[in-house]
Design a protein around this motif. Structure first.
Motif, mmCIF file in Angstrom:
data_model
loop_
_atom_site.group_PDB
_atom_site.id
_atom_site.type_symbol
_atom_site.label_atom_id
_atom_site.label_comp_id
_atom_site.label_asym_id
_atom_site.label_seq_id
_atom_site.Cartn_x
_atom_site.Cartn_y
_atom_site.Cartn_z
ATOM 1 N N ARG A 29 0.844 -1.195 0.000
ATOM 2 C CA ARG A 29 0.000 0.000 0.000
ATOM 3 C C ARG A 29 0.877 1.242 0.000
ATOM 4 N NH1 ARG A 29 -5.761 -0.845 2.236
ATOM 5 N NH2 ARG A 29 -5.857 1.259 1.442
ATOM 6 N N ILE A 101 -15.351 8.533 2.713
ATOM 7 C CA ILE A 101 -14.370 8.358 3.798
ATOM 8 C C ILE A 101 -13.541 7.099 3.569
ATOM 9 C CG2 ILE A 101 -14.073 8.026 6.296
ATOM 10 C CD1 ILE A 101 -16.677 9.459 6.784
ATOM 11 N N HIS A 102 -12.232 7.265 3.640
ATOM 12 C CA HIS A 102 -11.331 6.102 3.609
ATOM 13 C C HIS A 102 -10.483 6.138 4.870
ATOM 14 C CE1 HIS A 102 -7.530 3.975 2.751
ATOM 15 N NE2 HIS A 102 -8.383 3.078 2.333
ATOM 16 N N VAL A 104 -7.490 3.967 7.381
ATOM 17 C CA VAL A 104 -6.503 2.886 7.448
ATOM 18 C C VAL A 104 -5.720 3.008 8.763
ATOM 19 C CG1 VAL A 104 -4.777 4.218 6.135
ATOM 20 C CG2 VAL A 104 -4.626 1.736 6.159
ATOM 21 N N MET A 109 -0.624 -1.757 14.501
ATOM 22 C CA MET A 109 -1.562 -1.252 15.528
ATOM 23 C C MET A 109 -2.988 -1.746 15.283
ATOM 24 S SD MET A 109 0.323 0.469 17.577
ATOM 25 C CE MET A 109 -0.421 1.796 18.486
ATOM 26 N N ARG A 110 -3.144 -2.718 14.399
ATOM 27 C CA ARG A 110 -4.494 -3.235 14.129
ATOM 28 C C ARG A 110 -4.950 -4.176 15.239
ATOM 29 N NH1 ARG A 110 -3.832 -3.979 7.543
ATOM 30 N NH2 ARG A 110 -3.412 -1.743 7.245
ATOM 31 N N PHE A 114 -8.490 0.683 17.230
ATOM 32 C CA PHE A 114 -8.262 1.988 16.612
ATOM 33 C C PHE A 114 -9.070 2.174 15.319
ATOM 34 C CE2 PHE A 114 -4.233 1.714 19.116
ATOM 35 C CZ PHE A 114 -4.534 2.757 19.964
ATOM 36 N N LYS A 116 -12.207 1.354 14.825
ATOM 37 C CA LYS A 116 -13.493 1.947 15.222
ATOM 38 C C LYS A 116 -13.294 3.398 15.640
ATOM 39 C CE LYS A 116 -15.975 -2.047 16.989
ATOM 40 N NZ LYS A 116 -16.398 -2.701 18.220
ATOM 41 N N ASN A 142 -13.468 -7.889 3.225
ATOM 42 C CA ASN A 142 -12.728 -7.117 4.226
ATOM 43 C C ASN A 142 -13.520 -7.091 5.541
ATOM 44 O OD1 ASN A 142 -11.222 -5.301 5.687
ATOM 45 N ND2 ASN A 142 -11.021 -3.818 4.024
ATOM 46 N N LYS A 143 -13.437 -8.212 6.247
ATOM 47 C CA LYS A 143 -14.280 -8.421 7.433
ATOM 48 C C LYS A 143 -14.038 -7.351 8.507
ATOM 49 C CE LYS A 143 -16.058 -12.536 6.222
ATOM 50 N NZ LYS A 143 -16.283 -12.280 4.799
ATOM 51 N N ALA A 144 -12.778 -6.990 8.724
ATOM 52 C CA ALA A 144 -12.480 -6.014 9.774
ATOM 53 C C ALA A 144 -13.132 -4.669 9.446
ATOM 54 C CB ALA A 144 -10.971 -5.862 9.930
ATOM 55 N N HIS A 147 -16.872 -4.755 9.796
ATOM 56 C CA HIS A 147 -17.235 -4.742 11.214
ATOM 57 C C HIS A 147 -17.137 -3.321 11.777
ATOM 58 C CE1 HIS A 147 -17.898 -7.081 14.888
ATOM 59 N NE2 HIS A 147 -17.223 -6.120 15.471
ATOM 60 N N VAL A 148 -16.069 -2.613 11.422
ATOM 61 C CA VAL A 148 -15.893 -1.232 11.894
ATOM 62 C C VAL A 148 -17.042 -0.359 11.392
ATOM 63 C CG1 VAL A 148 -14.458 0.841 11.638
ATOM 64 C CG2 VAL A 148 -13.373 -1.362 12.097
HETATM 65 C C1 LIG Z 1 -10.089 -2.046 8.545
HETATM 66 C C2 LIG Z 1 -9.051 -1.608 9.562
HETATM 67 C C3 LIG Z 1 -8.977 -0.079 9.579
HETATM 68 C C4 LIG Z 1 -9.474 -2.118 10.945
HETATM 69 O O1 LIG Z 1 -8.586 -1.598 11.893
HETATM 70 P P1 LIG Z 1 -8.404 -2.242 13.335
HETATM 71 O O2 LIG Z 1 -7.629 -1.269 14.140
HETATM 72 O O3 LIG Z 1 -7.873 -3.607 13.235
HETATM 73 O O4 LIG Z 1 -9.910 -2.283 13.821
HETATM 74 P P2 LIG Z 1 -10.412 -2.590 15.285
HETATM 75 O O5 LIG Z 1 -9.282 -3.065 16.160
HETATM 76 O O6 LIG Z 1 -11.207 -1.397 15.725
HETATM 77 O O7 LIG Z 1 -11.334 -3.864 15.056
HETATM 78 C C5 LIG Z 1 -12.562 -3.677 14.534
HETATM 79 C C6 LIG Z 1 -13.424 -4.900 14.727
HETATM 80 O O8 LIG Z 1 -13.219 -5.787 13.635
HETATM 81 C C7 LIG Z 1 -13.044 -7.091 14.142
HETATM 82 N N1 LIG Z 1 -12.216 -7.807 13.207
HETATM 83 C C8 LIG Z 1 -10.916 -7.610 12.960
HETATM 84 N N2 LIG Z 1 -10.503 -8.475 12.023
HETATM 85 C C9 LIG Z 1 -11.578 -9.244 11.712
HETATM 86 C C10 LIG Z 1 -11.801 -10.326 10.816
HETATM 87 N N3 LIG Z 1 -10.829 -10.771 10.018
HETATM 88 N N4 LIG Z 1 -13.041 -10.885 10.774
HETATM 89 C C11 LIG Z 1 -14.036 -10.414 11.541
HETATM 90 N N5 LIG Z 1 -13.889 -9.379 12.400
HETATM 91 C C12 LIG Z 1 -12.669 -8.817 12.482
HETATM 92 C C13 LIG Z 1 -12.412 -6.909 15.488
HETATM 93 O O9 LIG Z 1 -12.623 -8.034 16.309
HETATM 94 C C14 LIG Z 1 -13.141 -5.685 16.005
HETATM 95 O O10 LIG Z 1 -14.412 -6.060 16.514
HETATM 96 P P3 LIG Z 1 -14.780 -5.904 18.043
HETATM 97 O O11 LIG Z 1 -14.384 -4.529 18.456
HETATM 98 O O12 LIG Z 1 -16.245 -6.117 18.084
HETATM 99 O O13 LIG Z 1 -13.983 -6.958 18.720
HETATM 100 C C15 LIG Z 1 -7.635 -2.193 9.251
HETATM 101 O O14 LIG Z 1 -7.737 -3.585 9.110
HETATM 102 C C16 LIG Z 1 -7.006 -1.594 8.008
HETATM 103 O O15 LIG Z 1 -6.353 -0.556 8.074
HETATM 104 N N6 LIG Z 1 -7.208 -2.258 6.834
HETATM 105 C C17 LIG Z 1 -6.696 -1.753 5.566
HETATM 106 C C18 LIG Z 1 -7.445 -0.533 5.083
HETATM 107 C C19 LIG Z 1 -8.929 -0.790 4.944
HETATM 108 O O16 LIG Z 1 -9.354 -1.872 4.604
HETATM 109 N N7 LIG Z 1 -9.708 0.285 5.195
HETATM 110 C C20 LIG Z 1 -11.140 0.224 5.132
HETATM 111 C C21 LIG Z 1 -11.650 0.558 3.785
HETATM 112 S S1 LIG Z 1 -12.540 2.070 3.790
#
Ligand SMILES: CC(C)(COP(=O)(O)OP(=O)(O)OC[C@H]1O[C@@H](n2cnc3c(N)ncnc32)[C@H](O)[C@@H]1OP(=O)(O)O)[C@@H](O)C(=O)NCCC(=O)NCCS
Length: 177
Positions: A29, A101-102, A104, A109-110, A114, A116, A142-144, A147-148
């Motif tokens: 990236r 909004i984008h 990262v 630190m993921r 952070f 959320k 992109n599950k994370a 979820h956020v």
């Molecule tokens: C998406 C992103 C910002 C998440 O950041 P993060 O700091 O890991 O997020 P959080 O720690 O706040 O976790 C968010 C939630 O997702 C959940 N989560 C994390 N990975 C997960 C996965 N693979 N499957 C399901 N849930 C997941 C966490 O458990 C957490 O849920 P909870 O608070 O209910 O326990 C990060 O992964 C990232 O920068 N990704 C690349 C850029 C991107 O995809 N941006 C979004 C596009 S707009």
């Protein structure tokens, strides 16, 4: 220990930002941001980010109408943690693949909450910029991020299939009022 907060890009965070950029590069990236060049003139990089020339960056420049973008960084204890870009309006590309909004978080630190925090803190800024409902687009796998977005109140609209040029996207609307 201080609470995390959103700030405008600043030379104060140079060291941790460049460390984070190396982490982003490992994930393929932001490869267009050359670490040694930025190290040479970080002040100019920050100035450029703050001028709000806008989205898109490379490689779409020639065929997508640019829109203004406000860039803020999530920082904590004097260190860079992540970036949130807020586009002031949509163009045809953002309507489908980029959204308003984008956000990262630097890879190291993921999983600490952070993601959320950065999106939640971006909502009043979007509101200040005149955005009532912000579009967020995300890859269906992109599950994370899903979820956020859902945790911050994003409402699912539709899912666009992948095309020859662009990946699939789920589209969400986030109330910023
Ligand atoms: C998406 C992103 C910002 C998440 O950041 P993060 O700091 O890991 O997020 P959080 O720690 O706040 O976790 C968010 C939630 O997702 C959940 N989560 C994390 N990975 C997960 C996965 N693979 N499957 C399901 N849930 C997941 C966490 O458990 C957490 O849920 P909870 O608070 O209910 O326990 C990060 O992964 C990232 O920068 N990704 C690349 C850029 C991107 O995809 N941006 C979004 C596009 S707009």
């Amino acid at each position: 220990m201080s609470a995390s907060k959103l700030v405008r890009p600043s030379v104060d965070y140079q060291e941790s930002f460049l460390e984070a950029l190396a982490e982003y590069h490992e994930k393929n990236r932001y490869l267009y941001n050359d670490i040694s060049l930025l190290k040479g003139d970080f002040k100019a990089f920050v100035k450029e980010l703050k001028t709000e020339h806008g989205y898109p960056h490379q490689p779409y420049q020639e065929w997508v109408e640019p829109v203004q973008e406000t860039v803020t960084w999530l920082v904590k204890d004097g260190k860079y943690i992540g970036t949130v870009d807020i586009r002031h309006r949509l163009n045809w590309h953002l309507e489908k693949w980029g959204g308003h909004i984008h956000f990262v978080i630097r890879p190291s630190m993921r999983g600490m909450g952070f993601g959320k925090k950065i999106l939640f803190k971006a909502i009043p800024i979007a509101n200040y910029l005149g955005i009532d409902k912000a579009l967020l687009t995300v890859h269906p796998d992109n599950k994370a991020a899903l979820h956020v977005i859902e945790s911050c109140g994003g409402v699912f609209d539709d899912e666009l299939p992948a095309t020859d040029q662009f990946p699939a996207r789920k589209r969400y609307w986030l109330d910023c009022t």
